[in-house]
Enzyme design. Structure first.
Site: not given
Ligand code: IPE
Ligand code: IPE
Ligand code: MG
Length: 254
Positions: A26-29, A39, A43, A71, A73, A137, A200, A202
């Site tokens: 999480d956190g690429n954005g 964004r 990724h 996901s 979602e 692996l 969380r 998710s």
């Molecule tokens: C969870 O991250 C899904 C993936 C990392 C693929 P999200 O960024 O979608 O989760 P929320 O929306 O913060 O719960």
């Molecule tokens: C996780 O990074 C990658 C995916 C859910 C595909 P996000 O795209 O959720 O990055 P944030 O949470 O918005 O920083």
């Molecule tokens: Mg995220």
């Protein structure tokens, strides 16, 4: 002082290695935002980070690495971002599969790939077919994956098998449920890592993480910042935990 890779690696190797590591990448954005980039650039950097995490997992002798890539979602995101994520998946597989195969990595997919664009489905299928017999692996990529959808699908299959008498009602156990999940046959994760400081789950592996050790990074460590050293540090944190499974600590020092 930042510890070196070799130092951390030796430390990790001196203790039992987790068999199964799951990661919510999480956190690429937010990484992209911090660097004033779109964004999708985040990724892209995330995929680069992933490459190192896979090779380190392989080197350490971890048996299963389960990655939350997309996901159920995540379809709610803008179409452009969804398309870019799917293209990155295709690009990653096209570039990396041969090398992963050489390193005996087995690629496996969790989730319903039926809804993915055709190019993504084709690459994923090819990667799974090519690496099916590999014994190194196992990388499980969760794609269009949601734990609740997975549980629902498992319940429906169980009901179907009971109805058609392939399975006896009285034989349904907790293990039966595990077997019917997408992770059937794979041991539950020993540790789950989530980057970027979100506390969380998710909708990831809800049934499977009943006794998994959860490791959350600081909120300034976005997925593209998750270096091999940070990974080793997370495993060291896991190795310092006492797993009791509801029982008592069997350690000798208390
Ligand atoms: C969870 O991250 C899904 C993936 C990392 C693929 P999200 O960024 O979608 O989760 P929320 O929306 O913060 O719960
Ligand atoms: C996780 O990074 C990658 C995916 C859910 C595909 P996000 O795209 O959720 O990055 P944030 O949470 O918005 O920083
Ligand atoms: Mg995220």
């Amino acid at each position: 002082m930042e510890k070196t890779y070799d130092y951390l690696y030796a430390l990790v190797k001196s203790k039992p290695i987790p068999v199964h590591v799951a990661i919510i990448m999480d956190g690429n954005g937010r990484w992209a935002k911090k660097h004033k980039l779109p964004r999708i650039a985040g990724h892209r950097r995330g995929v680069e980070a992933l490459r190192d995490i896979i090779s380190t997992s392989s080197e350490l002798g971890i048996k299963y690495l389960t990655l939350y890539a997309f996901s159920t979602e995540n379809w709610k995101r803008p179409k452009d971002e969804v398309n870019a994520l799917m293209s990155l998946l295709v690009e990653f597989l096209r570039k990396e599969v041969a090398e992963l195969h050489r390193n005996s990595v087995k690629i496996y997919v969790l989730g319903d790939i039926g809804r993915l664009p055709e190019a993504a489905r084709t690459e994923v299928q090819h990667a799974m077919d090519l690496t099916r017999a590999n014994s190194g692996l196992q990388v499980n990529i969760a794609l269009n994956y949601g734990s609740r959808a997975e549980i629902l699908k498992a319940i429906k299959s169980i009901v179907q098998d009971v109805t058609s008498k392939r399975l006896a009602f009285d034989d349904i156990t907790e293990q039966t449920i595990s077997q019917y999940l997408d992770t059937g046959g794979i041991p539950d994760p020993d540790m789950l890592i989530r980057t970027s400081g979100e506390y969380r789950i998710s909708n990831f592996l809800l049934y499977q993480i009943a006794y998994t050790e959860l490791v959350f990074t600081d909120k300034n460590v976005f997925w593209p910042d998750f270096t091999r050293e940070k990974y080793l540090e997370a495993i060291i944190e896991y190795q310092g935990r006492v797993r009791r499974y509801g029982g008592l600590d069997t350690g000798e020092d208390d």
